[in-house]
Design a protein around this motif. Structure first.
Motif, PDB file in Angstrom:
ATOM      1  N   PRO A 188      -6.609  11.164 -10.244  1.00 44.65           N
ATOM      2  CA  PRO A 188      -7.414  10.643 -11.355  1.00 44.65           C
ATOM      3  C   PRO A 188      -7.392   9.120 -11.384  1.00 44.65           C
ATOM      4  O   PRO A 188      -6.345   8.501 -11.215  1.00 44.65           O
ATOM      5  N   GLY A 189      -8.551   8.529 -11.578  1.00 48.14           N
ATOM      6  CA  GLY A 189      -8.629   7.082 -11.660  1.00 48.14           C
ATOM      7  C   GLY A 189      -8.487   6.371 -10.331  1.00 48.14           C
ATOM      8  O   GLY A 189      -8.171   5.178 -10.300  1.00 48.14           O
ATOM      9  N   LYS A 190      -8.735   7.075  -9.212  1.00 42.05           N
ATOM     10  CA  LYS A 190      -8.526   6.465  -7.902  1.00 42.05           C
ATOM     11  C   LYS A 190      -9.430   5.251  -7.682  1.00 42.05           C
ATOM     12  O   LYS A 190      -8.971   4.208  -7.194  1.00 42.05           O
ATOM     13  N   ALA A 191     -10.700   5.359  -8.028  1.00 40.08           N
ATOM     14  CA  ALA A 191     -11.632   4.258  -7.778  1.00 40.08           C
ATOM     15  C   ALA A 191     -11.197   2.995  -8.521  1.00 40.08           C
ATOM     16  O   ALA A 191     -11.190   1.892  -7.958  1.00 40.08           O
ATOM     17  N   ALA A 192     -10.819   3.155  -9.788  1.00 41.05           N
ATOM     18  CA  ALA A 192     -10.371   1.998 -10.568  1.00 41.05           C
ATOM     19  C   ALA A 192      -9.068   1.436 -10.009  1.00 41.05           C
ATOM     20  O   ALA A 192      -8.859   0.217  -9.994  1.00 41.05           O
ATOM     21  N   ALA A 193      -8.184   2.320  -9.538  1.00 36.05           N
ATOM     22  CA  ALA A 193      -6.913   1.871  -8.965  1.00 36.05           C
ATOM     23  C   ALA A 193      -7.148   1.062  -7.696  1.00 36.05           C
ATOM     24  O   ALA A 193      -6.527   0.010  -7.487  1.00 36.05           O
ATOM     25  N   LEU A 194      -8.034   1.538  -6.839  1.00 37.87           N
ATOM     26  CA  LEU A 194      -8.325   0.814  -5.608  1.00 37.87           C
ATOM     27  C   LEU A 194      -8.963  -0.538  -5.906  1.00 37.87           C
ATOM     28  O   LEU A 194      -8.679  -1.537  -5.229  1.00 37.87           O
ATOM     29  N   ASP A 195      -9.808  -0.571  -6.928  1.00 34.73           N
ATOM     30  CA  ASP A 195     -10.419  -1.848  -7.316  1.00 34.73           C
ATOM     31  C   ASP A 195      -9.353  -2.828  -7.793  1.00 34.73           C
ATOM     32  O   ASP A 195      -9.359  -4.009  -7.417  1.00 34.73           O
ATOM     33  N   ARG A 196      -8.426  -2.351  -8.620  1.00 34.13           N
ATOM     34  CA  ARG A 196      -7.354  -3.230  -9.108  1.00 34.13           C
ATOM     35  C   ARG A 196      -6.486  -3.710  -7.956  1.00 34.13           C
ATOM     36  O   ARG A 196      -6.112  -4.890  -7.897  1.00 34.13           O
ATOM     37  N   LEU A 197      -6.181  -2.827  -7.029  1.00 36.30           N
ATOM     38  CA  LEU A 197      -5.357  -3.214  -5.888  1.00 36.30           C
ATOM     39  C   LEU A 197      -6.084  -4.205  -4.990  1.00 36.30           C
ATOM     40  O   LEU A 197      -5.474  -5.157  -4.478  1.00 36.30           O
ATOM     41  N   ASP A 198      -7.383  -4.006  -4.791  1.00 32.32           N
ATOM     42  CA  ASP A 198      -8.147  -4.952  -3.973  1.00 32.32           C
ATOM     43  C   ASP A 198      -8.130  -6.342  -4.596  1.00 32.32           C
ATOM     44  O   ASP A 198      -8.002  -7.358  -3.895  1.00 32.32           O
ATOM     45  N   ARG A 199      -8.246  -6.393  -5.916  1.00 35.15           N
ATOM     46  CA  ARG A 199      -8.212  -7.691  -6.586  1.00 35.15           C
ATOM     47  C   ARG A 199      -6.818  -8.307  -6.520  1.00 35.15           C
ATOM     48  O   ARG A 199      -6.671  -9.525  -6.382  1.00 35.15           O
ATOM     49  N   ALA A 200      -5.790  -7.468  -6.605  1.00 29.39           N
ATOM     50  CA  ALA A 200      -4.422  -7.978  -6.481  1.00 29.39           C
ATOM     51  C   ALA A 200      -4.174  -8.518  -5.073  1.00 29.39           C
ATOM     52  O   ALA A 200      -3.544  -9.570  -4.898  1.00 29.39           O
ATOM     53  N   ILE A 201      -4.675  -7.808  -4.072  1.00 28.27           N
ATOM     54  CA  ILE A 201      -4.515  -8.263  -2.689  1.00 28.27           C
ATOM     55  C   ILE A 201      -5.229  -9.596  -2.482  1.00 28.27           C
ATOM     56  O   ILE A 201      -4.710 -10.509  -1.824  1.00 28.27           O
ATOM     57  N   ALA A 202      -6.421  -9.727  -3.070  1.00 26.46           N
ATOM     58  CA  ALA A 202      -7.159 -10.983  -2.953  1.00 26.46           C
ATOM     59  C   ALA A 202      -6.413 -12.120  -3.646  1.00 26.46           C
ATOM     60  O   ALA A 202      -6.343 -13.244  -3.138  1.00 26.46           O
ATOM     61  N   LEU A 203      -5.840 -11.829  -4.810  1.00 27.53           N
ATOM     62  CA  LEU A 203      -5.058 -12.847  -5.514  1.00 27.53           C
ATOM     63  C   LEU A 203      -3.850 -13.278  -4.691  1.00 27.53           C
ATOM     64  O   LEU A 203      -3.538 -14.460  -4.588  1.00 27.53           O
ATOM     65  N   ALA A 204      -3.164 -12.297  -4.115  1.00 28.03           N
ATOM     66  CA  ALA A 204      -1.977 -12.609  -3.317  1.00 28.03           C
ATOM     67  C   ALA A 204      -2.342 -13.454  -2.100  1.00 28.03           C
ATOM     68  O   ALA A 204      -1.528 -14.261  -1.629  1.00 28.03           O
ATOM     69  N   ALA A 205      -3.569 -13.275  -1.615  1.00 24.96           N
ATOM     70  CA  ALA A 205      -4.023 -14.043  -0.455  1.00 24.96           C
ATOM     71  C   ALA A 205      -4.576 -15.406  -0.851  1.00 24.96           C
ATOM     72  O   ALA A 205      -4.982 -16.188   0.013  1.00 24.96           O
TER      73      ALA A 205
END
Length: 219
Positions: A188-205
């Motif tokens: 449940p909530g996979k799409a939103a989770a992946l979006d949050r993780l993608d943004r976190a990865i971009a921030l970390a980079a």
């Protein structure tokens, strides 16, 4: 359950002149006495009514024990500290307003009392999802990051994700968290989770297109 990353008693000396270094109201001292010693600079508050000696910096052991002290003794073995509470235990988030407790959906547990300092979440827990810190069950850094990708306020969860990934001792790289999330079936909530993780990865980079995070303040 995996072995703890943190030695027990951690930063706490085994003996002191008062018999210990971590104090909870109702033990040797009352809540009033502990607050007075905090005001005098002799103690520092960890969480709730638990304090540590002034010359000791709270570590995951101190924080896990302080959180457990807020719960009824009979419930402590049945629950797991999770989400932003677990991130705080690891030093990756501010102290939570209310403790986030996880319990496996197939396990019976007494309901929390009214005005409890905690919130109970019934979830699916596997044998590798928790670890022991000084006798307190806490979700592993990886499970914590996976949960924060799907749950919790946006800003606080994003900051905690970045802090968890930035600590090499926790072995929780965001790319690995994303891969596990993407591979999970019927999540449940996979799409939103992946979006949050993608943004976190971009921030970390260091992507300038993402909102700059603020460092969490850990007490």
């Amino acid at each position: 359950m995996p072995a703890t990353l943190f030695p027990y008693p951690g930063v706490l000396p085994e003996t002191t002149s008062t018999g210990g270094a971590l104090f909870t109201a109702g033990g040797i001292f009352s809540a009033v006495e502990l607050r007075a010693m905090e005001m005098d600079g002799l103690l520092r508050r960890v969480y709730g009514e638990t304090y540590v000696r002034w010359d000791i910096s709270p570590d995951p052991v101190c924080r896990a024990l302080a959180a457990a002290a807020c719960l009824p003794p009979k419930q402590r073995p049945r629950i797991m500290l999770g989400r932003l509470t677990a991130a705080w235990v690891y030093g990756c988030a501010p102290p939570p307003a209310r403790l986030a407790l996880l319990v496996d959906h197939g396990r019976r547990i007494t309901a929390l009392a009214p005005f409890s300092p905690a919130v109970l979440h019934e979830v699916r827990l596997g044998p590798a999802d928790g670890m022991d810190i000084a006798g307190v069950r806490v979700s592993t850094p990886l499970r914590t990051a996976s949960d924060l990708a799907r749950h919790g306020p946006e800003e606080e969860s994003m900051q905690a994700l970045l802090a968890l990934a930035a600590d090499p001792a926790l072995s929780c790289p965001l790319g690995h968290v994303r891969a596990i999330t993407a591979a999970a079936p019927r999540l449940p909530g996979k799409a939103a989770a992946l979006d949050r993780l993608d943004r976190a990865i971009a921030l970390a980079a260091g992507d300038p297109g993402q909102t700059r995070r603020r460092e969490p303040v850990v007490r």
